[in-house]
Design an enzyme around this catalytic site. Structure first.
Site, PDB file in Angstrom:
ATOM      1  N   TYR A 112      35.583  23.120  38.692  1.00 40.24           N
ATOM      2  CA  TYR A 112      34.522  23.776  37.928  1.00 40.24           C
ATOM      3  C   TYR A 112      34.191  22.967  36.676  1.00 40.24           C
ATOM      4  O   TYR A 112      35.073  22.318  36.086  1.00 40.24           O
ATOM      5  CB  TYR A 112      34.956  25.166  37.472  1.00 40.24           C
ATOM      6  CG  TYR A 112      35.000  26.226  38.544  1.00 40.24           C
ATOM      7  CD1 TYR A 112      33.894  27.016  38.819  1.00 40.24           C
ATOM      8  CD2 TYR A 112      36.170  26.464  39.262  1.00 40.24           C
ATOM      9  CE1 TYR A 112      33.948  28.015  39.781  1.00 40.24           C
ATOM     10  CE2 TYR A 112      36.233  27.458  40.226  1.00 40.24           C
ATOM     11  CZ  TYR A 112      35.114  28.234  40.475  1.00 40.24           C
ATOM     12  OH  TYR A 112      35.166  29.222  41.430  1.00 40.24           O
ATOM     13  N   TYR A 151      40.347  25.055  46.010  1.00 37.42           N
ATOM     14  CA  TYR A 151      41.115  24.540  44.867  1.00 37.42           C
ATOM     15  C   TYR A 151      42.369  25.390  44.676  1.00 37.42           C
ATOM     16  O   TYR A 151      42.413  26.550  45.086  1.00 37.42           O
ATOM     17  CB  TYR A 151      40.254  24.532  43.590  1.00 37.42           C
ATOM     18  CG  TYR A 151      39.689  25.874  43.189  1.00 37.42           C
ATOM     19  CD1 TYR A 151      40.455  26.781  42.453  1.00 37.42           C
ATOM     20  CD2 TYR A 151      38.386  26.238  43.515  1.00 37.42           C
ATOM     21  CE1 TYR A 151      39.935  28.014  42.073  1.00 37.42           C
ATOM     22  CE2 TYR A 151      37.861  27.464  43.140  1.00 37.42           C
ATOM     23  CZ  TYR A 151      38.650  28.347  42.420  1.00 37.42           C
ATOM     24  OH  TYR A 151      38.133  29.559  42.064  1.00 37.42           O
ATOM     25  N   ARG A 161      42.394  28.812  46.732  1.00 36.77           N
ATOM     26  CA  ARG A 161      41.233  29.657  46.987  1.00 36.77           C
ATOM     27  C   ARG A 161      40.365  29.037  48.079  1.00 36.77           C
ATOM     28  O   ARG A 161      40.075  27.843  48.031  1.00 36.77           O
ATOM     29  CB  ARG A 161      40.346  29.778  45.730  1.00 36.77           C
ATOM     30  CG  ARG A 161      40.837  30.555  44.535  1.00 36.77           C
ATOM     31  CD  ARG A 161      41.138  32.019  44.732  1.00 36.77           C
ATOM     32  NE  ARG A 161      40.332  32.809  45.647  1.00 36.77           N
ATOM     33  CZ  ARG A 161      39.143  33.361  45.389  1.00 36.77           C
ATOM     34  NH1 ARG A 161      38.582  33.203  44.207  1.00 36.77           N
ATOM     35  NH2 ARG A 161      38.510  34.096  46.297  1.00 36.77           N
ATOM     36  N   HIS A 164      34.104  29.102  47.864  1.00 32.80           N
ATOM     37  CA  HIS A 164      33.293  30.308  47.647  1.00 32.80           C
ATOM     38  C   HIS A 164      32.235  30.059  46.588  1.00 32.80           C
ATOM     39  O   HIS A 164      32.345  29.145  45.768  1.00 32.80           O
ATOM     40  CB  HIS A 164      34.172  31.497  47.219  1.00 32.80           C
ATOM     41  CG  HIS A 164      34.920  31.238  45.946  1.00 32.80           C
ATOM     42  ND1 HIS A 164      36.145  30.588  45.916  1.00 32.80           N
ATOM     43  CD2 HIS A 164      34.630  31.524  44.653  1.00 32.80           C
ATOM     44  CE1 HIS A 164      36.558  30.491  44.670  1.00 32.80           C
ATOM     45  NE2 HIS A 164      35.665  31.035  43.869  1.00 32.80           N
ATOM     46  N   HIS A 166      30.213  32.364  43.627  1.00 31.71           N
ATOM     47  CA  HIS A 166      30.161  33.646  42.909  1.00 31.71           C
ATOM     48  C   HIS A 166      28.713  34.113  42.812  1.00 31.71           C
ATOM     49  O   HIS A 166      27.822  33.320  42.486  1.00 31.71           O
ATOM     50  CB  HIS A 166      30.713  33.487  41.489  1.00 31.71           C
ATOM     51  CG  HIS A 166      32.166  33.146  41.442  1.00 31.71           C
ATOM     52  ND1 HIS A 166      33.157  34.088  41.315  1.00 31.71           N
ATOM     53  CD2 HIS A 166      32.813  31.954  41.493  1.00 31.71           C
ATOM     54  CE1 HIS A 166      34.340  33.506  41.280  1.00 31.71           C
ATOM     55  NE2 HIS A 166      34.163  32.197  41.386  1.00 31.71           N
TER      56      HIS A 166
END
Lengths: 240, 191
Positions: A112, A151, A161, A164, A166
């Site tokens: 991120y 990640y 995870r 995905h 959000h």
């Protein structure tokens, strides 16, 4: 004084306990300390709940829906270009027009842009990872982005995870607010992810995009479809 | 055809660049809303709300996001058509203040006109919370209106205090902490 009363506005169906996760999901460890301990008190919907923030097309800039272009500094972002599109509906199947959708995600390496992300994967100078758009009159939306990656996270040993995106939506009222995550079909990490698995069976599939050849664009990008369903109207007026 | 509600999922730890980019210093995306809900020209009395979010262990939560939805000074909920510039909506993460407070600069809402006392509607999001939580903020110095508020009256008397913002040391400043658990656990609603 308001010039409308709650009688003039539709009431909304409650959170669906069959599809919505509980506040505490045992395998999602931080939920134990970060969720209310006592049951929520039922609240008869008033003007405060039946109205809601209004963010229409004026809230969106021309490149906000295109994450392959809205964070560029000196070239194209790395990774697999994808299109994510779908329709926003309510439980009764009504299209939800003019509703703001905000999305955020990691890059194709699983990192991120957020300064608190400490994962040892590279950032991409040409990918920011945030975007938004407003649904059209049929409730449809469309984003162009880069496929995010898995990640690691600290929930349990060797926890990863699944990839995905959000999603954050307003819908027509304060009570139709929804924040969720959408996953990719066939991801083997889904069965190991306590956040995804915290959704009751058999409704987990509602969180997974469909690969759609009709959305896929020749020589450009794979296409995925993700429809989003917000709380519908109550069957009968509250006052009766 | 009846559709089933899309399940909620946690906002996670990294929402800031997507939902509150301006507050957190990300310049690639503009913010639709932040903690400054009212400007000098917004009609009404100034209200500054400050508070923190505490987890079950009493630790301050540094990565929560609080959203506010409120009426204007006349009690009217904005519908996007007014010219006052007051959207009635604010959003603030707890990650930028040194004490991890959320801070909203707004105006005192008027009574909505349906028998309710002036209040602000709140949604709380955070990593660890699979779906968001609703609560309300009432103003402690509206004792008379609060006494007849139809929503407060559904709350056990001993818990009503958790929904009251208390006047702080400076004029117009109100303090409202959110406690997820414990003796002072904030009342949450299921609207």
């Amino acid at each position: 004084m308001s010039d409308t009363s709650s009688r003039d506005l539709p009431g909304y169906a409650p959170f669906d306990p069959e599809t919505q996760p509980n506040w505490v999901v045992p395998d999602y460890h931080s939920s134990a300390s970060r969720s209310p301990g006592r049951p929520a008190i039922p609240l008869v919907q008033t003007l405060s709940e039946l109205t809601g923030p209004v963010y229409g097309h004026g809230a969106v800039q021309p490149l906000d829906h295109d994450l392959t272009r809205n964070g560029v500094t000196d070239g194209a972002p790395l990774g697999e270009r994808i299109i994510v599109t779908g329709q926003v509906l309510d439980e009764d199947g009504r299209a939800q027009p003019d509703t703001l959708i905000e999305i955020w995600q990691c890059n194709s390496a699983g990192r991120y842009i957020h300064t608190a992300d400490r994962h040892d994967a590279p950032t991409d100078p040409n990918f920011f990872g945030g975007g938004r758009c407003v649904t059209d009159e049929q409730g449809r939306y469309r984003f162009i982005t880069i496929k995010p990656a898995a990640y690691p996270w600290g929930n349990h040993p060797n926890a990863w995870r699944p990839a995905h995106i959000h999603f954050s939506l307003f819908g027509p009222a304060f009570v139709t607010r929804l924040v969720t995550q959408s996953y990719f079909p066939g991801d083997p990490l889904l069965a190991h992810d306590p956040i995804y698995m915290g959704t009751p069976v058999p409704f987990r599939d509602l969180l997974v995009m469909d690969y759609d050849p009709e959305v896929t664009e020749e020589g450009f990008a794979l296409g995925y479809r993700f429809d989003i369903v917000l709380r519908g109207r109550r069957a009968t007026p509250l006052e009766d | 055809m009846r559709r089933r509600q899309t399940p909620s999922q946690t906002v996670g730890p990294f929402f800031a660049f997507g939902l509150t980019p301006g507050q957190y210093g990300y310049s690639a995306l503009s913010s639709i809303a932040d903690g400054t809900m009212a400007g000098p020209d917004t009609p009404g009395r100034r209200l500054r709300l400050e508070g923190r979010v505490f987890d079950a262990g009493g630790e301050t939560v540094p990565d929560a996001m609080v959203e506010i939805w409120q009426a204007d000074a006349t009690g009217r909920y904005p519908d996007g058509r007014s010219n006052t510039g007051f959207a009635g909506f604010g959003r603030c993460g707890t990650g930028t203040d040194p004490e991890h407070r959320f801070v909203f600069e707004t105006i005192r809402p008027g009574p909505p006109g349906d028998g309710q006392a002036p209040h602000l509607n709140v949604i709380l999001f955070m990593r660890g919370m699979p779906r968001h939580a609703f609560t309300r903020i009432y103003l402690a110095d509206e004792a008379e209106a609060n006494a007849s508020d139809p929503v407060l009256s559904t709350v056990p008397p001993e818990r009503r205090g958790t929904l009251l913002a208390a006047p702080g040391s400076r004029d117009g400043v109100y303090l409202f902490d959110i406690h997820l658990r414990g003796e002072r656990e904030t009342v949450f609603f299921e609207p």
